[in-house]
Design a protein around this motif. Structure first.
Motif, short mmCIF file in Angstrom:
data_model
loop_
_atom_site.label_atom_id
_atom_site.label_comp_id
_atom_site.label_asym_id
_atom_site.label_seq_id
_atom_site.Cartn_x
_atom_site.Cartn_y
_atom_site.Cartn_z
N VAL A 89 -47.35 34.70 101.23
CA VAL A 89 -47.27 33.74 100.12
C VAL A 89 -46.20 32.69 100.41
CG1 VAL A 89 -46.73 33.46 97.68
CG2 VAL A 89 -48.13 35.39 98.42
N THR A 90 -45.06 33.14 100.92
CA THR A 90 -43.99 32.20 101.28
C THR A 90 -44.46 31.23 102.36
OG1 THR A 90 -42.26 33.79 100.69
CG2 THR A 90 -41.65 31.99 102.19
N ARG A 121 -46.99 28.68 101.04
CA ARG A 121 -46.32 27.65 100.24
C ARG A 121 -45.61 26.65 101.14
NH1 ARG A 121 -41.18 27.75 98.52
NH2 ARG A 121 -40.97 29.97 99.02
N GLU A 122 -44.91 27.12 102.15
CA GLU A 122 -44.18 26.24 103.05
C GLU A 122 -45.10 25.39 103.93
OE1 GLU A 122 -40.21 29.12 103.50
OE2 GLU A 122 -41.68 28.98 105.12
N GLU A 155 -52.90 24.81 99.51
CA GLU A 155 -53.04 24.58 98.07
C GLU A 155 -53.40 25.85 97.30
OE1 GLU A 155 -55.81 21.76 95.18
OE2 GLU A 155 -55.40 21.16 97.25
N ASN A 199 -40.54 29.57 92.30
CA ASN A 199 -41.05 28.77 93.41
C ASN A 199 -42.31 27.98 93.04
OD1 ASN A 199 -39.12 29.37 95.46
ND2 ASN A 199 -40.04 31.39 95.70
N ASN A 200 -42.60 27.91 91.75
CA ASN A 200 -43.70 27.07 91.25
C ASN A 200 -45.07 27.60 91.66
OD1 ASN A 200 -44.58 24.87 89.67
ND2 ASN A 200 -44.74 23.52 91.44
N VAL A 201 -45.16 28.91 91.95
CA VAL A 201 -46.44 29.52 92.32
C VAL A 201 -47.22 29.85 91.05
CG1 VAL A 201 -47.55 31.50 93.42
CG2 VAL A 201 -45.51 30.48 94.45
N GLY A 233 -47.54 24.49 92.06
CA GLY A 233 -47.49 24.74 93.50
C GLY A 233 -48.72 25.49 93.96
N VAL A 234 -48.59 26.28 95.02
CA VAL A 234 -49.72 27.03 95.54
C VAL A 234 -50.26 27.97 94.46
CG1 VAL A 234 -48.20 28.80 96.52
CG2 VAL A 234 -50.52 28.56 97.39
#
Length: 255
Positions: free
Chosen positions: A58-59, A62-63, A67, A107-109, A140-141
């Motif tokens: 997941v990290t 996101r990086e 999407e 983290n806006n997930v 985020g994602v």
């Protein structure tokens, strides 16, 4: 020190991954039990290490600017496993949500759950509902967790919904288009599926996103899920970047 050829290959792979980045990646996280067996450990340890791989992935997603990431967490067929193992898997899912939800939100997930849920464990369902509600506005994602999910069941549920509407006279059969069918599936609102990754070396979809994967690229990796990390994800993205997606058409050379 790597040779010039290896360096050049790695550079080409990185360029391919960067050139064409998939919007939506799905992963069949396979091999927890075999990983544990190969290390002389109980199956539960494989599942626990698999949860750590989810965090890393997941990290990384996101990086890397992906999407949407959809993971096959628990299939509708998994209920046939031994009761002890099911209990362990449910316990891991609970711990994952309780320990990671705050960080995912920070983290806006956006967390989304697809599948039918399971009425025999209201605690799990309550935690999943809480996670969806908390992160619904995040931009985020989108992390979609397929829980108690089976693609054939998903398609059947969509067809049943259309059949009821036709029977009620609110929908004409000719209005049931592929686009409308998309909107009736659990994944409605997600970007079209670009890439399906399966770990452990197995090469099948196992009743996962069958409709959505119609034109997705499939990448099968010879790594058990607990060992999956950013490097393996980048390897899959590089392979995707080398593919020529024609969606049933031909290229400029008529191939």
């Amino acid at each position: 020190m790597p040779s010039g050829t290896v360096i050049e290959t790695e550079a080409r792979d990185a360029a391919a991954a960067d050139a064409v980045r998939p919007r939506h990646v799905a992963i069949i996280m396979d091999g927890n039990g075999r990983w544990a067996t190969s290390h002389g450990l109980p199956r539960f340890e494989g599942h626990r290490r698999g949860a750590e791989a989810v965090r890393r992935t997941v990290t990384a997603a996101r990086e890397l600017g992906i999407e949407a990431l959809t993971i096959y967490s628990f299939s509708s067929e998994n209920w046939s496993r031994p009761e002890e193992e099911i209990g362990q898997l449910m316990g891991l899912l609970k711990r994952f949500i309780r320990s990671d939800l705050k960080e995912l939100h920070a983290n806006n997930v956006r967390l989304r759950i697809i599948g039918e849920g399971h009425p025999t464990d209201p605690e799990v369902q309550g935690l999943l509902d809480e996670a969806e509600t908390l992160t619904r506005a995040n931009t985020g994602v989108t992390l979609t967790v397929a829980f108690n999910y089976g693609s054939r069941n998903e398609i059947a549920r969509a067809a049943q919904s259309f059949a009821r509407q036709v029977a009620a006279g609110t929908l004409r059969p000719e209005d049931i288009t592929p686009e409308r069918f998309d909107e009736a599936l659990d994944t409605a609102g997600l970007p079209p599926l670009d890439l399906v990754i399966r770990t452990s070396g197995e090469q099948r979809l196992s009743n996962f996103l069958l409709w959505q994967a119609a034109y997705a690229e499939l990448v099968f990796l010879p790594v058990f899920w607990p060992d999956f990390d950013r490097a393996w994800l980048e390897r899959a993205l590089a392979e995707y970047g080398r593919r020529e997606r024609r969606f049933g058409g031909v290229d400029a050379n008529g191939r």
